[in-house]
Scaffold this active site. Structure first.
Site: not given
Length: 206
Positions: A71-72, A78, A139, A169
């Site tokens: 993913r990006g 999580h 996201l 992030c």
């Protein structure tokens, strides 16, 4: 737009690697007629490192596994109490670009929060949704030949301490929060994960 009757609740504690492999298989086998799907679930504790991930953002992972992902984005966490909504959507067929889809995913969360009297915001420099500067939804997408997988993580009622083991992030000292905290201690009835997944997809397809 994809229809919300393609939402599937896959349950709690689903292994990250197995789910990721299943998303790749679904995407690889798609035809122009394959329906879009939304997969809702939770994972056991895991750090996932996006394609742009830098090792220095993993501060002290300890016993929590670290999984490189396609993913990006950078590293995130999580775990139990966090709703994962994976969006297996043919963006090309829907006439949407990647930025359109990111915007709609963010807006689905912002609308959900607004319906409960909470102001959610975007940040131009860091995709996701924030409440008073603290990140509540992240996201990360992968798009292959116009078809998307991965999606969003929405912090509902979780142990936030593992976020201190990383730069979330890729941002040092980034504050994180969850729905239980922003709505107050009496909000347990708002933390039904399958129900929230349905409401988010309703917002997406509205």
């Amino acid at each position: 737009m994809p229809q919300h009757n393609n939402l599937h609740w896959l349950g709690e504690g689903r292994d990250y690697r197995a789910t990721w492999a299943a998303m790749r298989r679904y995407t690889a086998r798609r035809t122009p007629e394959t329906p879009d799907a939304f997969w809702a679930l939770t994972h056991p504790p895991v750090f996932t490192q996006g394609l742009a991930g830098k090792p220095e953002h993993l501060l002290s992972p300890g016993f929590i596994p670290v999984v490189p992902s396609d993913r990006g984005g950078q590293v995130t966490y999580h775990g139990p109490g966090q709703l994962m909504l994976y969006t297996l959507v043919d963006l090309k067929r829907a006439g949407l670009g990647p930025r359109d889809w990111v915007h709609r995913l963010e807006q689905a969360v912002i609308d959900w929060l607004s319906e409960r009297g909470v102001s959610g915001e975007r940040r131009s420099d860091a995709p996701g949704v924030y409440v008073e500067g603290a990140k509540i939804a992240a996201l990360g997408l992968k798009i292959r030949q116009g078809r998307c997988y991965h999606g969003l993580s929405f912090n509902i009622d979780m142990d936030l301490t593992p976020f201190a083991r990383i730069n979330p992030c890729g941002y040092q000292g980034l504050a994180v929060t969850d729905v239980q905290r922003v709505l107050g201690g009496g909000a347990t009835h708002e933390c039904d994960l399958p129900a929230i997944a349905h409401e988010l997809v309703d917002n997406l397809t509205r």
